[in-house]
Design an enzyme around this catalytic site. Structure first.
Site, PDB file in Angstrom:
ATOM      1  N   LYS A 175      15.024 -27.371   0.918  1.00  0.00           N
ATOM      2  CA  LYS A 175      15.686 -27.536  -0.230  1.00  0.00           C
ATOM      3  C   LYS A 175      15.584 -29.036  -0.541  1.00  0.00           C
ATOM      4  O   LYS A 175      16.104 -29.532   0.558  1.00  0.00           O
ATOM      5  CB  LYS A 175      17.109 -26.577  -0.389  1.00  0.00           C
TER       6      LYS A 175
ATOM      7  N   LYS B  75       1.500 -14.228  -5.854  1.00  0.00           N
ATOM      8  CA  LYS B  75       0.951 -15.519  -6.220  1.00  0.00           C
ATOM      9  C   LYS B  75      -0.544 -15.405  -6.500  1.00  0.00           C
ATOM     10  O   LYS B  75      -1.334 -15.155  -5.325  1.00  0.00           O
ATOM     11  CB  LYS B  75       1.387 -16.495  -5.478  1.00  0.00           C
TER      12      LYS B  75
ATOM     13  N   HIS C  40       8.139 -15.111   3.335  1.00  0.00           N
ATOM     14  CA  HIS C  40       7.052 -16.059   2.450  1.00  0.00           C
ATOM     15  C   HIS C  40       6.151 -16.579   3.450  1.00  0.00           C
ATOM     16  O   HIS C  40       4.892 -16.793   3.326  1.00  0.00           O
ATOM     17  CB  HIS C  40       7.635 -16.942   1.466  1.00  0.00           C
TER      18      HIS C  40
ATOM     19  N   ASP D 143       7.102  -8.783  -1.609  1.00  0.00           N
ATOM     20  CA  ASP D 143       7.075 -10.516  -1.299  1.00  0.00           C
ATOM     21  C   ASP D 143       6.698 -11.137  -2.099  1.00  0.00           C
ATOM     22  O   ASP D 143       5.244 -11.026  -2.410  1.00  0.00           O
ATOM     23  CB  ASP D 143       6.577 -10.639   0.001  1.00  0.00           C
ATOM     24  N   HIS D 144       7.403 -11.665  -3.178  1.00  0.00           N
ATOM     25  CA  HIS D 144       6.546 -12.349  -4.468  1.00  0.00           C
ATOM     26  C   HIS D 144       5.413 -13.339  -4.218  1.00  0.00           C
ATOM     27  O   HIS D 144       4.622 -13.567  -4.869  1.00  0.00           O
ATOM     28  CB  HIS D 144       7.609 -12.916  -5.452  1.00  0.00           C
TER      29      HIS D 144
ATOM     30  N   ARG E 125      25.551  -0.160 -13.699  1.00  0.00           N
ATOM     31  CA  ARG E 125      26.890   0.397 -14.034  1.00  0.00           C
ATOM     32  C   ARG E 125      27.497   0.154 -15.553  1.00  0.00           C
ATOM     33  O   ARG E 125      28.154   0.811 -16.013  1.00  0.00           O
ATOM     34  CB  ARG E 125      27.677  -0.296 -12.933  1.00  0.00           C
TER      35      ARG E 125
ATOM     36  N   LYS F 244      13.360  -8.279  -1.157  1.00  0.00           N
ATOM     37  CA  LYS F 244      13.997  -8.947  -0.110  1.00  0.00           C
ATOM     38  C   LYS F 244      15.633  -9.349  -0.633  1.00  0.00           C
ATOM     39  O   LYS F 244      15.660  -9.402  -1.781  1.00  0.00           O
ATOM     40  CB  LYS F 244      13.351 -10.127   0.399  1.00  0.00           C
TER      41      LYS F 244
HETATM   42  C1  BG6 Z   1      13.039 -16.653  -2.928  1.00  0.00           C
HETATM   43  C2  BG6 Z   1      14.113 -17.684  -2.080  1.00  0.00           C
HETATM   44  O1  BG6 Z   1      12.632 -15.783  -2.177  1.00  0.00           O
HETATM   45  O2  BG6 Z   1      12.032 -18.026  -3.221  1.00  0.00           O
HETATM   46  C3  BG6 Z   1      14.421 -18.903  -2.831  1.00  0.00           C
HETATM   47  O3  BG6 Z   1      15.366 -16.675  -1.844  1.00  0.00           O
HETATM   48  C4  BG6 Z   1      13.262 -19.578  -2.961  1.00  0.00           C
HETATM   49  O4  BG6 Z   1      15.450 -19.581  -2.094  1.00  0.00           O
HETATM   50  C5  BG6 Z   1      12.319 -19.057  -3.577  1.00  0.00           C
HETATM   51  O5  BG6 Z   1      13.601 -20.928  -3.796  1.00  0.00           O
HETATM   52  C6  BG6 Z   1      10.962 -19.864  -3.677  1.00  0.00           C
HETATM   53  O6  BG6 Z   1       9.889 -19.004  -4.583  1.00  0.00           O
HETATM   54  P1  BG6 Z   1       8.839 -19.863  -5.513  1.00  0.00           P
HETATM   55  O7  BG6 Z   1       8.226 -18.828  -6.183  1.00  0.00           O
HETATM   56  O8  BG6 Z   1       9.844 -20.914  -6.664  1.00  0.00           O
HETATM   57  O9  BG6 Z   1       8.120 -20.816  -4.627  1.00  0.00           O
END
Ligand code: BG6
Length: 478
Positions: A326, A177, A235, A172-173, A46, A143
């Protein structure tokens, strides 16, 4: 190997994800020579800004988030020259004609929706109305992919109005990895593990994703989500699938995703006493979860531990213990496959329980360890001890182990290559929500209140007890 020429449009191009992950990642691909010289990256958002302003913003972002490579100043100018910016209005006509004029239709086109899901429909609709997307375009989404089954279905339906499933890349990152992909290599590239990978030999499996960070800074979002929606539904579920799935016939998008889907569908419901939720407490002057979330009555969990089972021939009766949280003791992600005890020991006087444990350390210190039993050296007779067969990738692979692309880099290049293997299919996401929803509804209906745990601990005591009751214990978080 360079990928083909492309135009990548990043909607939300000025946002946090774009500045922290997507653009620094693309810069690293540029440095490695994988990004073709003619490729274009077009930021769209924007904010009223021109391409020069955007280049400056991304120069700063790379300096802040780009790591050591950010010092490659010569290269950065050449990279920035490939960047463009167009202000667009997702809910109106502004900017779309300019975007159309900039896009080259002869190269690969990908559209990254790095925006709130509520805008997916508007963006998809404009891309078609202004003839910018066609059946060869790719669209990338992030996500949270819904917050329950209903909203995930709605999102899938919105995307399906404009794109085929083969065009949609749901990130989904964790799947990007390197060590997560290595799970498949370990399982399906070795003869050693497969014969033991079942309920005859495996006692249980533990999956831990522990973080030291809290939710400060994103408390408002997190409080509407919680660890179940934020980590388990996506994840952790992916890790579980890769550990539990049958061998696909080939490492290809549908073959792999079909097998993962079967695992998710075979997941059983969970009894309330097999779910432990927690919230971190305040310590001295460090705020509590409720302070970070700015919600003094919050019942959202910053920690969850659960015990689940997969109802199929391979896994029936084997508990899978998942935990994530966390503000825990250490940042570590690992999967431990704990094998069964030997039925009988031939060594008189050896009463200790010896177990083979395969630990796959996902981060940090990526590697694998196999706990094996050997004779304790010395003249004291046949006394047994457990030692690790240790393979830390940094030791085994040397400097190559450091040179792995970050998850986002890998995944964006897969989008350009048109490879969906490491992306979630719509039915997979829906199946994961179909399993998660009743669990969340269950604790809401019971009025369950998360247990408070100390920052820097391994989570609430109840999570320990859940395993103790079954004669097992969590691996130490370290
Ligand atoms: C994200 C979550 O998808 O993944 C976060 O929203 C989390 O809360 C993070 O901290 C963890 O990813 P990584 O790559 O640091 O293990």
């Amino acid at each position: 190997i360079p990928v083909e020429e492309f135009d990548l449009v990043i909607f939300g191009g000025t946002g946090d994800l774009a500045r922290r992950k997507i653009l620094p990642g693309l810069f690293r691909r540029f440095l490695s020579g994988q990004m073709p010289k003619g490729a274009r990256i077009i930021g769209a958002a924007r904010a009223d800004m021109n391409s020069d302003g955007y280049r400056q913003m991304i120069r700063d972002a790379i300096a802040e988030f780009g790591g050591d490579e950010a010092s490659e100043t010569d290269c950065i100018e050449r990279f920035l020259a490939q960047l463009h910016y167009i202000p667009v209005d997702a809910k109106g006509d502004g900017g779309w004609r300019e975007l159309h004029a900039l896009i080259r239709f002869k190269v690969i086109n990908a559209f990254y929706f790095s925006v709130a899901p509520s805008l997916f429909g508007d963006l998809a609709e404009c891309l078609h109305r202004f003839n910018i997307a066609d059946e060869s375009s790719r669209v990338v989404v992030e996500k949270p992919f819904g917050r329950d089954l209903t909203t995930a279905k709605e999102l899938n339906a919105t995307l399906a109005e404009h794109f085929d499933e083969g065009q949609i890349y749901r990130i989904d990152h964790y799947l990007g990895k390197e060590t997560v992909q290595n799970l498949m290599a370990v399982r399906f590239g070795n003869v050693l593990f497969e014969p033991l990978w079942n309920n005859h030999y495996v006692d249980h499996i533990q999956i831990t994703v522990a973080e030291t960070v809290g939710v400060g800074g994103r408390g408002a979002y997190y409080d509407t989500s919680g660890a179940m929606r934020d980590m388990v539904q996506n994840h952790m579920m992916q890790l579980l699938c890769l550990i539990a799935m049958e061998a696909p016939s080939v490492f290809g998008a549908d073959a792999v995703r079909d097998e993962k889907l079967k695992v998710i569908r075979a997941l059983q419901g969970i009894e309330p006493h097999h779910i432990v939720r927690g919230q971190y407490a305040a310590t001295d002057d460090v705020p509590s979860y409720r302070d970070d979330a700015e919600n003094s009555k919050s019942h959202t969990e910053s920690f969850i531990a659960l015990r689940c089972e997969i109802a199929n021939w391979r896994w029936a009766g084997v508990p899978f213990y998942l935990r994530t949280g966390k503000k825990l003791k250490a940042r570590t992600s690992e999967i431990a496959v704990v094998f069964k005890d030997l039925g009988h020991s031939i060594f008189p006087g050896d009463e200790k329980r010896h177990r083979n444990i395969l630990t796959i350390q996902l981060q940090p210190n990526e590697g694998m360890q196999l706990q094996v039993t050997i004779k304790e050296p010395g003249p004291g007779g046949m006394r047994l001890i457990d030692v690790p067969l240790d393979m830390t990738f940094a030791d085994a692979l040397g400097p190559e182990a450091d040179d792995v692309p970050d998850a986002y880099e890998r995944l964006i290049m897969d989008v350009i290559r048109g490879d969906q293997t490491l992306f979630m299919r719509g039915d997979e996401v829906e199946a994961a929500w179909a399993w998660t929803d009743p669990l969340i509804e269950g604790w809401q209906a019971r009025g369950d209140v998360p247990k408070v745990y100390d920052q820097g601990s391994a989570g609430p005591e109840d999570a320990m007890m859940m395993l103790h009751r079954e004669g097992r214990r969590w691996r130490e978080i370290k």
